[in-house]
Design an enzyme around this catalytic site. Structure first.
Site, short mmCIF file in Angstrom:
data_model
loop_
_atom_site.label_atom_id
_atom_site.label_comp_id
_atom_site.label_asym_id
_atom_site.label_seq_id
_atom_site.Cartn_x
_atom_site.Cartn_y
_atom_site.Cartn_z
N GLY A 1 0.82 -1.23 0.00
CA GLY A 1 0.00 0.00 0.00
C GLY A 1 0.84 1.26 0.00
O GLY A 1 0.52 2.23 0.68
N VAL B 1 8.51 3.44 1.06
CA VAL B 1 9.83 4.01 0.79
C VAL B 1 9.89 5.49 1.19
O VAL B 1 10.94 6.03 1.53
CB VAL B 1 10.24 3.77 -0.69
CG1 VAL B 1 9.41 4.62 -1.63
CG2 VAL B 1 11.70 3.99 -0.93
N VAL C 1 9.66 8.32 -0.32
CA VAL C 1 10.09 9.36 -1.26
C VAL C 1 9.22 9.24 -2.51
O VAL C 1 8.27 8.48 -2.52
CB VAL C 1 11.60 9.23 -1.60
CG1 VAL C 1 12.47 9.81 -0.51
CG2 VAL C 1 11.97 7.80 -1.92
N ALA D 1 7.98 14.00 -6.85
CA ALA D 1 7.92 14.84 -8.05
C ALA D 1 7.30 14.01 -9.17
O ALA D 1 7.54 12.81 -9.26
CB ALA D 1 9.31 15.31 -8.44
N LYS E 1 4.54 21.99 -10.86
CA LYS E 1 5.91 21.78 -11.37
C LYS E 1 5.90 22.01 -12.87
O LYS E 1 5.08 21.42 -13.59
CB LYS E 1 6.33 20.34 -11.05
CG LYS E 1 7.65 19.93 -11.68
CD LYS E 1 8.03 18.49 -11.33
CE LYS E 1 9.23 18.05 -12.15
NZ LYS E 1 9.56 16.62 -11.99
N THR F 1 10.11 9.66 -13.06
CA THR F 1 9.29 8.84 -13.96
C THR F 1 8.63 7.63 -13.29
O THR F 1 7.83 6.95 -13.93
CB THR F 1 10.15 8.34 -15.13
OG1 THR F 1 11.42 7.91 -14.63
CG2 THR F 1 10.36 9.42 -16.16
C1 LIG Z 1 15.53 8.02 -3.79
C2 LIG Z 1 14.25 7.88 -4.54
C3 LIG Z 1 13.63 9.01 -5.05
C4 LIG Z 1 12.45 8.88 -5.78
N1 LIG Z 1 11.88 9.99 -6.34
C5 LIG Z 1 10.82 9.85 -7.15
C6 LIG Z 1 10.20 10.97 -7.76
O1 LIG Z 1 10.59 12.11 -7.55
N2 LIG Z 1 9.16 10.74 -8.57
C7 LIG Z 1 8.66 9.50 -8.81
O2 LIG Z 1 7.73 9.35 -9.61
N3 LIG Z 1 9.18 8.43 -8.18
C8 LIG Z 1 10.23 8.57 -7.38
N4 LIG Z 1 10.75 7.48 -6.75
C9 LIG Z 1 10.08 6.20 -6.86
C10 LIG Z 1 8.86 6.19 -5.95
O3 LIG Z 1 9.25 6.44 -4.62
C11 LIG Z 1 8.15 4.87 -6.02
O4 LIG Z 1 7.94 4.51 -7.35
C12 LIG Z 1 6.82 4.94 -5.36
O5 LIG Z 1 6.92 5.47 -4.08
C13 LIG Z 1 6.18 3.59 -5.27
O6 LIG Z 1 6.78 2.79 -4.29
P1 LIG Z 1 6.10 1.40 -4.03
O7 LIG Z 1 4.68 1.62 -3.68
O8 LIG Z 1 6.42 0.51 -5.17
O9 LIG Z 1 6.90 0.78 -2.77
P2 LIG Z 1 6.88 1.17 -1.22
O10 LIG Z 1 6.62 2.59 -0.98
O11 LIG Z 1 8.14 0.58 -0.66
O12 LIG Z 1 5.64 0.37 -0.61
C14 LIG Z 1 5.70 -1.01 -0.32
C15 LIG Z 1 4.40 -1.44 0.36
O13 LIG Z 1 4.41 -2.85 0.48
C16 LIG Z 1 4.03 -3.22 1.79
N5 LIG Z 1 4.66 -4.50 2.13
C17 LIG Z 1 5.93 -4.89 1.87
N6 LIG Z 1 6.15 -6.14 2.35
C18 LIG Z 1 4.97 -6.54 2.90
C19 LIG Z 1 4.55 -7.72 3.57
N7 LIG Z 1 5.36 -8.76 3.81
N8 LIG Z 1 3.27 -7.78 4.01
C20 LIG Z 1 2.41 -6.74 3.80
N9 LIG Z 1 2.76 -5.60 3.18
C21 LIG Z 1 4.02 -5.50 2.74
C22 LIG Z 1 4.50 -2.06 2.68
O14 LIG Z 1 3.79 -2.03 3.91
C23 LIG Z 1 4.21 -0.87 1.76
O15 LIG Z 1 2.85 -0.50 1.93
C24 LIG Z 1 11.89 7.60 -5.98
C25 LIG Z 1 12.49 6.48 -5.41
C26 LIG Z 1 13.66 6.60 -4.70
C27 LIG Z 1 14.30 5.38 -4.11
#
Ligand SMILES: Cc1cc2nc3c(=O)[nH]c(=O)nc-3n(C[C@H](O)[C@H](O)[C@H](O)COP(=O)(O)OP(=O)(O)OC[C@H]3O[C@@H](n4cnc5c(N)ncnc54)[C@H](O)[C@@H]3O)c2cc1C
Length: 494
Positions: free
Chosen positions: A13, A45, A47, A50, A78, A338
């Site tokens: 989530g 994560v 972050v 943007a 932006k 992106t």
């Molecule tokens: C340094 C950095 C800068 C970034 N800047 C940008 C930006 O400016 N613009 C942009 O578009 N993107 C950016 N990104 C990418 C962006 O952060 C991610 O694409 C976006 O936040 C999506 O993350 P996610 O939902 O895939 O993962 P996460 O935010 O890591 O979410 C993972 C989810 O999975 C759940 N989970 C994991 N394991 C389990 C488990 N065993 N049981 C139950 N739940 C679990 C967690 O609770 C959490 O809800 C950046 C990334 C990084 C690393």
């Protein structure tokens, strides 16, 4: 062909999970049952603040009210990204979301600009782009009909996920809080059948979306899909993120190249998101922290948080009955903001190819083919920023300048250098405008331009450029400041 897909289970989530849940529930409504599982114990994560102009478009598709979204997410507008110290120390340019100049059907505007430059007149390339000039003047407004600014947002990632959660739950998504402990598979096919939580609950489904972040609990830890490593082209592998007090809110992201990577500044309504992206082969964590803190403009609100990553992509975004969105599908680099776009375009593609009658090889193959092509275009665009540089002050920048690049990018660089030709390929996100702004901004000046540019009389060319520049200056002068526009349009303070 498998059984019809009626039950979709989203694991995770973060931004990816809730973007997926909101899109599927708003578009497919009662046609499918959607469950999302996330663990309060495992942080997102945190972050990803943007975006690019596909986000307003995606929101319109989901019928999201812009003012409501912006108030809920402390969002600002932006217009582009300011790249500082990338070409050389002390140099900067802005990659804006706008169109520069006016094209003719034979030749893009930059050919005419190059001709004028050769003749010794005309301004900077960016003088002919409305979005770029508005960004530099710290101005912004929305306009209903044609001629409005092309824009995206800066937003608070945590608040945004909460906002999308409310939309998704109202549209029928069931949220389960709990930690996924085990992923059950069909013993013959290996397809995923259910998620087992550590408290004994089980969630079964037909299609599983892996949004568990870098760990890729389903796509990698369970299905062992494999990972294609791109770190030889994109060697940054760590980030330190920290928030600071607000110090104004310009309508662009700042990306400031440092000794072994770059620093971001993302202004929200109430604070600024900052971070240093760096390559651990060239900079220790302690050095990175010192560099980040030294480069901050405002007072830190928290301690820097370290994030490890590896650039590259999952060998298949869709494998068996599992699709990876967000960080579980791979990560290029945050340089051009992106990643959230990739989730949005991915879920749009899923809606277009939705396996109502069952997951099949042709659907999966088509989905992966489109996802691969799009990601490769973005990868090349990002590598371009690192590779085409005059910097040689550190080992990191010398490596980037001297490294070999994908053939697709090498050809593109040669085409621009020798003929000033740029293009947007099929399934490619970045337009000609973006390629040209970044290639010129990085100091890649073509040796030739289209002869068509010589067909225009010198005086006519001079007047053409002057009238473009004058029109833009007039438009910019009539705009309110970004800050005052945000205050009256979508202030989170009410
Ligand atoms: C340094 C950095 C800068 C970034 N800047 C940008 C930006 O400016 N613009 C942009 O578009 N993107 C950016 N990104 C990418 C962006 O952060 C991610 O694409 C976006 O936040 C999506 O993350 P996610 O939902 O895939 O993962 P996460 O935010 O890591 O979410 C993972 C989810 O999975 C759940 N989970 C994991 N394991 C389990 C488990 N065993 N049981 C139950 N739940 C679990 C967690 O609770 C959490 O809800 C950046 C990334 C990084 C690393």
């Amino acid at each position: 062909m498998r059984a019809a897909v009626r039950k979709v289970v989203i694991a995770g989530g973060g931004t990816a999970g809730w973007v997926t849940a909101a899109a599927l529930s708003r578009q497919l409504g009662d046609m499918i049952d959607i469950q999302l599982v996330e663990s309060d114990e495992i942080a997102t994560v945190g972050v990803g603040e943007a975006s690019i102009p596909t986000m307003p478009t995606f929101h319109r598709l989901l019928r999201i009210d812009e003012q409501e979204f912006m108030r809920a997410s402390n969002a600002t507008f932006k217009l582009g990204i300011s790249f500082e110290n990338w070409e050389a120390l002390g140099q900067k340019y802005l990659h804006s979301f706008g169109e520069t100049g006016k094209d003719t059907w034979v030749a893009d505007f930059h050919h005419f600009w190059l001709r004028a430059r050769e003749l010794g007149f005309g301004g900077e390339f960016g003088d002919y782009c409305l979005e770029l000039q508005a960004a530099l003047a710290d101005k912004f407004a929305l306009s209903k009909g044609a001629g409005g600014l092309n824009y995206a947002y800066h937003l608070d990632a945590g608040l945004y996920a909460g906002f999308l959660r409310r939309i998704s739950e109202a549209a029928g998504v069931t949220r389960t809080e709990g930690k996924i402990d085990r992923v059950a598979q069909d013993p013959d096919s290996g397809w995923i059948t259910a998620l087992h939580l550590d408290d004994g609950r089980t969630i079964d489904g037909d299609l599983f979306i892996d949004c568990t972040g870098f760990r890729g609990l389903l796509i990698e830890q369970t299905l062992q899909t494999g990972f294609e490593d791109w770190s030889h082209w994109l060697p940054c592998n760590r980030a330190l993120a920290v928030q600071t007090e607000s110090h104004g809110c310009v309508p662009y992201t700042r990306s400031i190249a440092r000794s072994a990577g770059w620093q971001w500044q993302i202004p929200l309504q109430n604070r600024v998101g900052n971070g240093l992206v760096y390559a651990s082969d060239y900079l220790s964590d302690a050095q990175a922290e010192a560099e980040l803190l030294q480069g901050l403009d405002g007072k830190p609100l928290n301690d820097p948080r370290l994030i490890h990553y590896q650039t590259g992509r999952r060998k298949k975004a869709w494998n068996k009955n599992c699709i990876a969105f967000g960080l579980s599908s791979g990560f290029v680099e945050p340089l051009e903001s992106t990643s959230i776009h990739l989730v949005m375009i991915g879920v749009t593609r899923l809606l277009q190819l939705f396996p109502f009658d069952g997951v099949s090889e042709p659907l999966t193959a088509r989905f992966n083919q489109l996802a691969d092509a799009e990601l490769e275009g973005i990868r090349d665009f990002i590598i371009l920023h690192y590779h085409v540089t005059q910097r040689e002050d550190t080992a990191f920048w010398r490596y980037c300048r001297d490294m070999s690049v994908p053939e697709s990018l090498a050809q593109r660089i040669a085409l621009f250098r020798d003929h000033a030709q740029a293009y947007q390929g099929d399934s490619e996100l970045f337009r000609v405008d973006s390629w040209v702004q970044v290639m010129l901004g990085q100091g890649l000046l073509p040796s030739h331009y289209h002869p068509m540019a010589k067909a225009m009389q010198t005086e006519q060319l001079r007047q053409f450029l002057q009238s473009l520049q004058g029109g833009i200056a007039k438009s910019v002068a009539s705009l309110p400041t970004h800050k005052s526009f945000v205050q009256q349009y979508c202030s989170a303070q009410g």
